[in-house]
Design a protein around this motif. Structure first.
Motif, PDB file in Angstrom:
ATOM      1  N   ALA A 424       0.836  -1.205   0.000  1.00 57.67           N
ATOM      2  CA  ALA A 424       0.000   0.000   0.000  1.00 57.67           C
ATOM      3  C   ALA A 424       0.866   1.247   0.000  1.00 57.67           C
ATOM      4  CB  ALA A 424      -0.930   0.011   1.208  1.00 57.67           C
ATOM      5  N   SER A 425       0.371   2.277  -0.683  1.00 61.46           N
ATOM      6  CA  SER A 425       1.003   3.598  -0.653  1.00 61.46           C
ATOM      7  C   SER A 425       0.205   4.483   0.296  1.00 61.46           C
ATOM      8  CB  SER A 425       1.020   4.215  -2.047  1.00 61.46           C
ATOM      9  OG  SER A 425       1.716   3.388  -2.955  1.00 61.46           O
ATOM     10  N   ILE A 426       0.915   5.324   1.043  1.00 60.01           N
ATOM     11  CA  ILE A 426       0.247   6.158   2.053  1.00 60.01           C
ATOM     12  C   ILE A 426       0.690   7.606   1.901  1.00 60.01           C
ATOM     13  CG2 ILE A 426      -0.036   6.622   4.517  1.00 60.01           C
ATOM     14  CD1 ILE A 426       0.355   3.666   5.062  1.00 60.01           C
ATOM     15  N   GLY A 427      -0.277   8.501   1.860  1.00 52.73           N
ATOM     16  CA  GLY A 427      -0.025   9.928   1.963  1.00 52.73           C
ATOM     17  C   GLY A 427      -0.566  10.415   3.292  1.00 52.73           C
ATOM     18  N   ALA A 428       0.201  11.206   4.019  1.00 51.41           N
ATOM     19  CA  ALA A 428      -0.201  11.633   5.358  1.00 51.41           C
ATOM     20  C   ALA A 428      -0.043  13.137   5.511  1.00 51.41           C
ATOM     21  CB  ALA A 428       0.624  10.906   6.417  1.00 51.41           C
TER      22      ALA A 428
END
Length: 462
Positions: A424-428
């Protein structure tokens, strides 16, 4: 809903069109010239006055808001007083409708919106009185300005009240959602958290020879404490049992502090503390039993919160963040190359992966956090009371949790029988004080895009 909005917009457009037609051309031109020339000055006065109001600090103290809103208001004034064609009037009304939606999303009081419009009206009227117009033209110009501003204010209010009523309905649905059958499991988890806190506190008491130097963990920071501050009221509403739990929790916190400072940690005190915690657990169980029969509004596949619950939750978290200086964080997580799972293993396998991932995320966040099905293979996680360092650790922990998990792929094969590997790719993004929660969500979305651009299976912090 859209047809009703369109009908009301048509009525307002006809009102504005008639206003332009019925007003003497020389008066219209003079009003337009003054509005364009004085827009920036009026904008400065507008924010100087509103910033002195105590009820505006939450919404206008943020630097970014001030930097963007001053020129934005000046442009709005210019567009409003040059919108003489049907196309321009329609564009102005749509812009005003969106402004009304933003006011509702930020939860700006209507009294503040009305006060702002009165400032614009007063400042323009004062400049018209000083202009080279006859007495009759001055009266006509002031009436024109008043009717024009009142009409666009009605337009804003239409959007504001419509969104407000929808949000009230969503809050009711949210309460129903959060008190569904999974609440029994959540209740056991919360009780376990309570007694874990008690055990850790007792250990802290007796881990030091001198109890004056004991440093027990605060109950407010426990998993239970975070849930009580951020989720409890959303789950059960404002019920007397929650007031009782809050009172008992505050009393426990005060007792522990006093006992540590006074150095009178005794077996009798520990027994009393255990009784207090047991009472809270009992009351919590009572509330859960009452709520167990209510369920509505879940995402049918993942059983997570859906996007329609975001305004009710985010508005509350923004208020908590601004009031107490404890920012929340937003994670946007996207399953990498999910389309290939559907294409090669079938949609049943894809649905199984999403359902499994939802359960995984829900299991690995705290009781006070929120997990949403944001759309497709994308999840949104709201992490309460975060700082940047904790956000980095938590986001990467979730990424690794997904990477290390073996997903069940119903209807398809999955990696030599050991389960399907998914990343999974995550932007925070951390809430920086902006009153509109969408600002934080957009920053997380941009970070997610960057994580994908850099090769996926990574975390990018906005």
């Amino acid at each position: 809903m859209d047809s009703q909005k369109d009908r009301k917009a048509a009525i307002l457009a006809a009102t504005l069109s008639s206003l332009w037609t019925d007003t003497e051309p020389a008066v219209r031109e003079r009003v337009t010239a003054i509005a364009l020339a004085e827009a920036e000055a009026i904008s400065e006065v507008f924010y100087a006055i509103l910033l002195d109001r105590p009820d505006s600090n939450t919404f206008l103290s943020h630097t970014l808001v001030q930097e963007r809103l001053r020129p934005s208001l000046a442009r709005w004034i210019g567009a409003l007083f040059t919108a003489s064609t049907d196309e321009a009037i329609a564009a102005v009304l749509e812009q005003n409708y969106q402004v009304g939606l933003i006011h509702a999303r930020i939860n700006i009081p209507l009294t503040l919106v009305n006060a702002g419009m009165r400032i614009v009206k007063k400042e323009l009227s004062a400049r018209l009185l000083a202009a080279d117009l006859s007495r009759a033209q001055t009266a006509s110009a002031i009436l024109f300005v008043g009717e024009l501003l009142d009409t666009v204010l009605d337009n804003m209010h239409e959007a504001y009240l419509g969104d407000l009523l929808g949000n009230v309905r969503h809050q009711q649905s949210l309460k129903m959602f959060m008190s569904g059958p999974n609440l029994a499991l959540e209740g056991e988890r919360l009780k376990s958290s309570l007694f874990d806190w008690l055990r850790n506190t007792v250990v802290a008491f007796y881990a030091h020879e001198d109890s004056n130097h004991a440093s027990p963990p605060p109950i407010e920071s426990s998993d239970f404490g975070l849930w009580l501050n951020h989720k409890a009221e959303l789950t059960f509403g404002r019920v007397t049992e929650l007031d009782l739990i809050r009172e008992r929790t505050s009393r426990i916190s005060a007792k522990v502090t006093a006992a540590v400072e006074g150095g009178w940690i005794t077996p009798a005190f520990v027994k009393e503390l255990n009784n207090d915690v047991t009472e809270i657990a009992y009351v919590l169980g009572t509330i859960i039993e009452k709520a167990m029969e209510i369920e509505s509004g879940r995402d049918p596949l993942t059983r997570l919160l859906t996007r329609r619950f975001m305004p009710a939750i985010f508005q509350r978290e923004v208020a908590i963040s601004l009031r107490h200086g404890k920012p929340f964080a937003v994670l946007l997580m996207d399953a990498d190359h999910f389309k290939s799972i559907n294409d090669t293993l079938g949609h049943q396998a894809g649905d199984s992966v999403l359902s499994d991932m939802a359960e995984l995320l829900h299991t690995h966040v705290r009781a006070g956090d929120f997990v949403f099905r944001y759309g497709g293979e994308e999840f949104l996680i709201l992490l309460t009371e975060m700082d940047e360092a904790a956000l980095r650790v938590k986001a990467d922990q979730l990424r690794r949790t997904v990477e290390e998990h073996r997903f069940h792929s119903a209807g398809g094969a999955g990696g030599a029988g050991n389960g399907l590997r998914v990343t999974a790719s995550i932007g925070a993004a951390l809430h920086e004080g902006h009153p509109d929660y969408e600002h934080t969500v957009r920053r997380a979305d941009a970070a997610l895009y960057e994580a994908k651009r850099q090769g996926r299976n990574r975390v990018v912090i906005a």
